[in-house]
Design a protein around this motif. Structure first.
Motif, PDB file in Angstrom:
ATOM      1  N   THR A 227     -19.040  26.935  23.714  1.00  0.00           N
ATOM      2  CA  THR A 227     -20.368  27.507  23.453  1.00  0.00           C
ATOM      3  C   THR A 227     -21.505  26.761  24.138  1.00  0.00           C
ATOM      4  O   THR A 227     -22.607  27.299  24.258  1.00  0.00           O
ATOM      5  N   GLN A 228     -21.265  25.521  24.589  1.00  0.00           N
ATOM      6  CA  GLN A 228     -22.312  24.763  25.267  1.00  0.00           C
ATOM      7  C   GLN A 228     -21.696  23.908  26.357  1.00  0.00           C
ATOM      8  O   GLN A 228     -20.568  23.418  26.224  1.00  0.00           O
ATOM      9  N   ILE A 229     -22.476  23.717  27.415  1.00  0.00           N
ATOM     10  CA  ILE A 229     -22.044  22.850  28.508  1.00  0.00           C
ATOM     11  C   ILE A 229     -23.284  22.149  29.059  1.00  0.00           C
ATOM     12  O   ILE A 229     -24.343  22.753  29.211  1.00  0.00           O
ATOM     13  N   HIS A 230     -23.135  20.847  29.311  1.00  0.00           N
ATOM     14  CA  HIS A 230     -24.285  20.083  29.802  1.00  0.00           C
ATOM     15  C   HIS A 230     -23.818  19.034  30.802  1.00  0.00           C
ATOM     16  O   HIS A 230     -22.855  18.299  30.557  1.00  0.00           O
ATOM     17  N   ALA A 231     -24.518  18.980  31.936  1.00  0.00           N
ATOM     18  CA  ALA A 231     -24.189  17.962  32.942  1.00  0.00           C
ATOM     19  C   ALA A 231     -25.334  17.843  33.940  1.00  0.00           C
ATOM     20  O   ALA A 231     -25.998  18.822  34.268  1.00  0.00           O
ATOM     21  N   GLY A 232     -25.529  16.629  34.418  1.00  0.00           N
ATOM     22  CA  GLY A 232     -26.470  16.394  35.506  1.00  0.00           C
ATOM     23  C   GLY A 232     -27.924  16.360  35.091  1.00  0.00           C
ATOM     24  O   GLY A 232     -28.328  16.970  34.103  1.00  0.00           O
ATOM     25  N   LYS A 233     -28.723  15.597  35.926  1.00  0.00           N
ATOM     26  CA  LYS A 233     -30.149  15.475  35.668  1.00  0.00           C
ATOM     27  C   LYS A 233     -30.991  15.798  36.896  1.00  0.00           C
ATOM     28  O   LYS A 233     -32.182  16.048  36.790  1.00  0.00           O
ATOM     29  N   GLN A 234     -30.368  15.770  38.084  1.00  0.00           N
ATOM     30  CA  GLN A 234     -31.127  16.052  39.299  1.00  0.00           C
ATOM     31  C   GLN A 234     -30.226  16.697  40.330  1.00  0.00           C
ATOM     32  O   GLN A 234     -29.000  16.554  40.287  1.00  0.00           O
ATOM     33  N   HIS A 235     -30.857  17.407  41.283  1.00  0.00           N
ATOM     34  CA  HIS A 235     -30.102  18.244  42.207  1.00  0.00           C
ATOM     35  C   HIS A 235     -29.240  17.455  43.185  1.00  0.00           C
ATOM     36  O   HIS A 235     -28.236  17.956  43.693  1.00  0.00           O
ATOM     37  N   ASN A 236     -29.584  16.212  43.469  1.00  0.00           N
ATOM     38  CA  ASN A 236     -28.885  15.478  44.529  1.00  0.00           C
ATOM     39  C   ASN A 236     -27.945  14.401  44.001  1.00  0.00           C
ATOM     40  O   ASN A 236     -27.532  13.523  44.745  1.00  0.00           O
ATOM     41  N   ALA A 237     -27.601  14.486  42.708  1.00  0.00           N
ATOM     42  CA  ALA A 237     -26.710  13.480  42.119  1.00  0.00           C
ATOM     43  C   ALA A 237     -25.570  14.161  41.375  1.00  0.00           C
ATOM     44  O   ALA A 237     -25.804  15.020  40.510  1.00  0.00           O
ATOM     45  N   VAL A 238     -24.329  13.803  41.720  1.00  0.00           N
ATOM     46  CA  VAL A 238     -23.163  14.300  40.989  1.00  0.00           C
ATOM     47  C   VAL A 238     -23.028  13.469  39.716  1.00  0.00           C
ATOM     48  O   VAL A 238     -22.972  12.232  39.784  1.00  0.00           O
ATOM     49  N   PRO A 239     -22.974  14.103  38.534  1.00  0.00           N
ATOM     50  CA  PRO A 239     -22.939  13.335  37.281  1.00  0.00           C
ATOM     51  C   PRO A 239     -21.588  12.684  37.033  1.00  0.00           C
ATOM     52  O   PRO A 239     -20.566  13.083  37.604  1.00  0.00           O
ATOM     53  N   ALA A 240     -21.619  11.685  36.168  1.00  0.00           N
ATOM     54  CA  ALA A 240     -20.389  10.968  35.825  1.00  0.00           C
ATOM     55  C   ALA A 240     -19.522  11.749  34.848  1.00  0.00           C
ATOM     56  O   ALA A 240     -18.315  11.529  34.765  1.00  0.00           O
ATOM     57  N   HIS A 241     -20.127  12.669  34.097  1.00  0.00           N
ATOM     58  CA  HIS A 241     -19.345  13.420  33.118  1.00  0.00           C
ATOM     59  C   HIS A 241     -20.025  14.749  32.792  1.00  0.00           C
ATOM     60  O   HIS A 241     -21.217  14.931  33.043  1.00  0.00           O
ATOM     61  N   VAL A 242     -19.238  15.644  32.246  1.00  0.00           N
ATOM     62  CA  VAL A 242     -19.718  16.929  31.725  1.00  0.00           C
ATOM     63  C   VAL A 242     -19.407  16.966  30.237  1.00  0.00           C
ATOM     64  O   VAL A 242     -18.287  16.635  29.821  1.00  0.00           O
ATOM     65  N   LYS A 243     -20.381  17.365  29.450  1.00  0.00           N
ATOM     66  CA  LYS A 243     -20.185  17.463  28.006  1.00  0.00           C
ATOM     67  C   LYS A 243     -20.028  18.927  27.606  1.00  0.00           C
ATOM     68  O   LYS A 243     -20.782  19.792  28.055  1.00  0.00           O
ATOM     69  N   LEU A 244     -19.050  19.203  26.752  1.00  0.00           N
ATOM     70  CA  LEU A 244     -18.775  20.548  26.257  1.00  0.00           C
ATOM     71  C   LEU A 244     -18.863  20.558  24.736  1.00  0.00           C
ATOM     72  O   LEU A 244     -18.587  19.542  24.083  1.00  0.00           O
ATOM     73  N   VAL A 245     -19.230  21.707  24.188  1.00  0.00           N
ATOM     74  CA  VAL A 245     -19.139  21.932  22.747  1.00  0.00           C
ATOM     75  C   VAL A 245     -18.210  23.118  22.542  1.00  0.00           C
ATOM     76  O   VAL A 245     -18.361  24.163  23.194  1.00  0.00           O
ATOM     77  N   ILE A 246     -17.237  22.942  21.657  1.00  0.00           N
ATOM     78  CA  ILE A 246     -16.240  23.983  21.408  1.00  0.00           C
ATOM     79  C   ILE A 246     -16.291  24.373  19.937  1.00  0.00           C
ATOM     80  O   ILE A 246     -16.226  23.519  19.043  1.00  0.00           O
TER      81      ILE A 246
END
Length: 356
Positions: A227-246
């Motif tokens: 139901t939710q997905i969150h990752a990244g803070k800026q366009h030119n940086a690959v994030p260290a992790h992706v957070k999911l809510v299930i």
């Protein structure tokens, strides 16, 4: 003793007052006062714990089993789609509009009228205890769950939620998980074969395709939804992790602990953690005399996908009430006045078959 017609009229007037009194979860103090006033006006001895108001029948006998009548007086906050004032009771024809009218004010005032009807009866086969509870909508710590150590031990419960006065003989539980998919953080301009966002693609596919083996006759399959997905803070940086809510809606073939064990063993995440385990699935045997009484009155039985205070109970319980679950949390929420009148009568007819 008030006639059923008088009690019904008073219940509808109480619902109008409840609608016009804000009672968001955790802020139910003023509606608790209205419920207390009902008990005072009908000469019913009651008690209050935080914003929960409760009472037992006048001739309570500790040697007899006890039926719980429960519904809640808190509401969600109104959504932006309202065209009418959500905190004003508006009657148009047979419709009574207002926040909490359907979920679950109509059920609550109907059960209060029913409890009042039976309050002075002698020689009942079951005791009655009613709890007008708080914090149902937010599954808070100070709602019905906090009352279970305080009220008498209950044998079976009727939970008032809008079911079109059909009998929900089972209800799905809920476990919400926080999950994490890891990768290597980097500048977007550089090659990165361990991109956490790309790593999430097969994980999402796994959640979409995974099927729990056990199917319930009344509740069907366990339903799992990202139901939710969150990752990244800026366009030119690959994030260290992706957070999911299930969000996992659990049938009565699994405990919440079973679901946790299965997902922690099989889900292809770096981490998956449940937020809590207290919202369990619930059910009552179809053979139970309350269910059979409902069937004899022509009520249908079904399994409910929506959550209620049943989740806090360990005894058999059914969900039954006037109104329609499809209207809950909707804009311009309403209940039909005839649904309340019918609901009170059906509640009384059902209990007459079991407790009198």
């Amino acid at each position: 003793m008030k006639t059923l017609q008088e009690l019904t009229g008073e219940a509808i007037e109480l619902l109008k007052q409840l609608i016009e009194t804000p009672s968001f979860s955790g802020e139910e103090g003023e509606t608790a006062l209205l419920i207390e006033k009902w008990f005072v006006d009908h000469t019913i001895t009651y008690k209050r714990n935080r914003h929960n108001v409760w009472a037992v029948n006048k001739h309570f006998d500790a040697s007899k089993p006890t039926v719980l009548l429960n519904s809640h007086h808190d509401t969600v906050k109104p959504n932006n789609g309202y065209t009418k004032d959500p905190l004003k009771s508006i009657v148009e024809g047979e419709k009574l509009y207002g926040l909490g009218s359907n979920d679950a004010g109509g059920c609550l005032v109907s059960l209060m009228a029913v409890f009042t009807h039976f309050y002075n009866h002698k020689n009942l086969k079951y005791n009655l205890v009613i709890v007008a509870s708080a914090e149902e909508e937010n599954s808070g710590d100070n709602g019905l769950n906090s009352m279970l150590p305080i009220i008498p031990k209950i044998e079976v419960a009727i939970v008032g939620e809008p079911t079109l006065m059909n009998v929900a003989v089972a209800e799905k539980g809920l476990v919400v998980f926080d999950a994490e998919v890891k990768g290597r953080p980097s500048h977007a301009a550089h090659i990165n074969s361990n991109n956490a966002i790309y790593n999430t693609i097969p994980v999402l596919k796994w959640f979409q395709d995974f099927k729990f083996e056990k199917t319930s006759d009344t509740l069907g399959d366990v339903k799992m939804t990202v139901t939710q997905i969150h990752a990244g803070k800026q366009h030119n940086a690959v994030p260290a992790h992706v957070k999911l809510v299930i969000d996992v809606r659990v049938n009565d073939r699994y405990s919440n602990q079973d679901i946790v064990a299965i997902l922690q063993e099989h889900a292809p995440c770096d981490k998956i953690t449940p937020r809590g385990l207290k919202l369990n699935s619930s059910s009552i045997p179809i053979e139970h005399e309350l269910v059979q009484a409902g069937i004899a009155l022509g009520r249908k039985t079904y399994g409910s996908p929506t959550l209620s205070d049943q989740a806090t109970l360990t005894c058999p319980s059914l969900k039954l009430g006037p109104g329609d679950s499809a209207r809950s949390h909707s804009a311009d929420e309403f209940i039909y006045i005839h649904e309340i009148k019918e609901g009170i009568k059906i509640y009384i007819d059902l209990l007459n078959k079991v407790i009198v």
